[in-house]
Write a protein that holds these residues in place. Structure first.
Motif, PDB file in Angstrom:
ATOM      1  N   LEU A  53      -8.033  15.095  -0.970  1.00 40.30           N
ATOM      2  CA  LEU A  53      -8.121  14.171   0.159  1.00 40.30           C
ATOM      3  C   LEU A  53      -9.012  14.746   1.253  1.00 40.30           C
ATOM      4  CD1 LEU A  53      -7.202  11.527   1.466  1.00 40.30           C
ATOM      5  CD2 LEU A  53      -5.206  12.769   2.371  1.00 40.30           C
ATOM      6  N   THR A  54      -8.867  16.051   1.506  1.00 36.80           N
ATOM      7  CA  THR A  54      -9.711  16.713   2.502  1.00 36.80           C
ATOM      8  C   THR A  54     -11.182  16.633   2.114  1.00 36.80           C
ATOM      9  OG1 THR A  54      -7.937  18.255   3.098  1.00 36.80           O
ATOM     10  CG2 THR A  54     -10.191  18.906   3.659  1.00 36.80           C
ATOM     11  N   ALA A  55     -11.459  16.861   0.828  1.00 29.71           N
ATOM     12  CA  ALA A  55     -12.846  16.795   0.348  1.00 29.71           C
ATOM     13  C   ALA A  55     -13.416  15.390   0.515  1.00 29.71           C
ATOM     14  CB  ALA A  55     -12.910  17.221  -1.118  1.00 29.71           C
ATOM     15  N   PHE A  56     -12.568  14.368   0.266  1.00 31.63           N
ATOM     16  CA  PHE A  56     -13.036  12.983   0.403  1.00 31.63           C
ATOM     17  C   PHE A  56     -13.364  12.663   1.858  1.00 31.63           C
ATOM     18  CE2 PHE A  56     -12.308   8.484   1.224  1.00 31.63           C
ATOM     19  CZ  PHE A  56     -13.117   7.901   0.259  1.00 31.63           C
ATOM     20  N   ILE A  57     -12.465  13.014   2.776  1.00 35.01           N
ATOM     21  CA  ILE A  57     -12.693  12.729   4.197  1.00 35.01           C
ATOM     22  C   ILE A  57     -13.896  13.523   4.708  1.00 35.01           C
ATOM     23  CG2 ILE A  57     -11.699  12.937   6.505  1.00 35.01           C
ATOM     24  CD1 ILE A  57      -8.949  12.487   5.230  1.00 35.01           C
ATOM     25  N   PHE A  58     -13.974  14.781   4.307  1.00 36.84           N
ATOM     26  CA  PHE A  58     -15.092  15.637   4.693  1.00 36.84           C
ATOM     27  C   PHE A  58     -16.418  15.033   4.209  1.00 36.84           C
ATOM     28  CE2 PHE A  58     -17.248  19.965   3.907  1.00 36.84           C
ATOM     29  CZ  PHE A  58     -17.826  19.956   5.166  1.00 36.84           C
ATOM     30  N   SER A  59     -16.432  14.566   2.962  1.00 37.29           N
ATOM     31  CA  SER A  59     -17.644  13.975   2.388  1.00 37.29           C
ATOM     32  C   SER A  59     -18.028  12.690   3.114  1.00 37.29           C
ATOM     33  CB  SER A  59     -17.440  13.686   0.899  1.00 37.29           C
ATOM     34  OG  SER A  59     -17.086  14.857   0.199  1.00 37.29           O
ATOM     35  N   MET A 196     -19.454  15.413  -4.626  1.00 32.48           N
ATOM     36  CA  MET A 196     -19.485  16.231  -5.841  1.00 32.48           C
ATOM     37  C   MET A 196     -19.311  17.709  -5.519  1.00 32.48           C
ATOM     38  SD  MET A 196     -22.484  16.561  -8.752  1.00 32.48           S
ATOM     39  CE  MET A 196     -23.639  17.380  -7.630  1.00 32.48           C
ATOM     40  N   LEU A 197     -20.096  18.246  -4.606  1.00 37.18           N
ATOM     41  CA  LEU A 197     -20.002  19.663  -4.275  1.00 37.18           C
ATOM     42  C   LEU A 197     -18.778  19.955  -3.415  1.00 37.18           C
ATOM     43  CD1 LEU A 197     -23.692  20.764  -3.590  1.00 37.18           C
ATOM     44  CD2 LEU A 197     -22.271  21.238  -5.582  1.00 37.18           C
TER      45      LEU A 197
END
Length: 356
Positions: A53-59, A196-197
């Motif tokens: 979830l953090t990666a999604f919001i960050f992205s 992705m990254l």
């Protein structure tokens, strides 16, 4: 090393290993003060969800930031016009706030350190080094937590668990010690910083690369000294190839007149650069990939052969490197043209000698 457009701040190079050591010291102090690190394995699923979830919001924030970024800051393939595609691959090459480079930080810090410490409770093109990722490396933390929990359950960690932790900690430590090499990778030079990254660095690496330690916690594998010695030898061979190939390439890139590489045979290119066709890079086109795969096998072998799960990393990594090798080939052909054709004729095998 001089700073180049789109790259991270060179003043921060070489600090990754210090960050790993500092993280280990802080974790040690926390454990001695009563930090229940061994409880971490029971929280892996919700933590993995939170990391995703953090990666999604960050992205999403990175994508919004890239909408107002100048065209010169965009990745080569990050301005396709398809918002979903651009969100996934990343529009901006190296998103920054002031001098802080988000991609450079995430490539080597959060993923790797968490992986390695977890155990105890990463253009690799022709010109790039194959690295995985560790300051906050969750994988390091996860491995450490798994080792500690096994000690609580069984009185002491098993030999298999020690091997998996030791092998992967060596890999993470090597990546951080040679941190500046990440500046030559495809991830930094070519790929945008999108979901992705971000997902790979923050969630995929720490929670899937620690599968061997997770497996051993719930499926203990008796391992005798003779077999353990053979597995150690396999890992040593893989590391020798991996480090030797990367060091030779990096030395040649920095100073072709260095005595360690001055006698190596090369092919000139129209770009003015030269391609190594002897030494490690005359054996196969991607010897660092070969070393990486041998080490991946050694990480899985302590888990025995009763289940496929510990070998997921090896299978996934093989597919990843074959795909990346194909991308490398295409980019090198565009970059070097006829010189790359000559190189391929001199070095016909891509990763495994006489096989592929």
């Amino acid at each position: 090393m001089h700073q180049r457009s789109g790259w991270g701040d060179p003043n921060g190079l070489g600090q990754g290993f210090q960050a790993l050591v500092l993280t280990a010291l802080l974790v040690g102090l926390g454990v001695s003060a009563g930090l229940p690190l061994s409880a971490l394995p029971e929280m892996l699923l919700p933590l993995a969800f939170a990391a995703t979830l953090t990666a999604f919001i960050f992205s999403l924030l990175l994508y919004l930031k890239a909408l107002v970024a100048p065209a010169s800051a965009l990745a080569p393939g990050g301005n396709s016009g398809n918002p979903i595609y651009d969100f996934f691959l990343g529009r901006e090459l190296n998103p920054r706030i002031c001098s802080f480079d988000f991609k450079y930080f995430c490539e080597l810090r959060p993923g790797l350190i968490g992986w390695a410490l977890h155990l105890t409770s990463v253009e690799t093109d022709w010109e790039q080094t194959a690295l995985s990722h560790p300051l906050c490396n969750p994988q390091v933390l996860i491995n450490l937590a798994l080792l500690m929990q096994e000690a609580e359950l069984r009185g002491s960690p098993s030999l298999a668990m020690w091997l998996v932790n030791g092998f992967q900690l060596l890999y993470v430590g090597d990546a951080l010690w040679h941190e500046e090499a990440v500046l030559t990778t495809m991830d930094i030079i070519h790929d945008g910083f999108g979901f992705m990254l971000a997902f790979g660095d923050l969630a995929w690496v720490p929670f899937t690369y620690s599968l061997q330690a997770q497996f051993l916690l719930y499926h203990p594998e008796p391992l005798g000294l003779p077999l353990a010695s053979v597995i150690c030898l396999i890992n040593a061979v893989g590391y020798y190839i991996f480090r030797g190939a990367n060091s030779q390439k990096n030395t040649f890139r920095k100073n072709p007149s260095d005595p360690r590489v001055a006698d190596l045979e090369t092919i000139s290119t129209a770009t003015g650069r030269r391609l190594l066709v002897s030494g490690w890079w005359g054996m196969v086109r991607h010897p660092n990939y070969l070393g990486d795969l041998i080490m991946a096998l050694a990480w899985s072998l302590p888990c025995g052969v009763s289940h496929l799960l510990p070998y997921f990393y090896l299978l996934y990594f093989t597919a990843l490197l074959v795909h990346r090798e194909a991308r490398d080939e295409q980019q090198c052909l565009q970059k070097y043209g006829l010189a790359w054709h000559a190189y391929c004729q001199r070095v016909p095998y891509r990763i495994v000698p006489y096989i592929y």
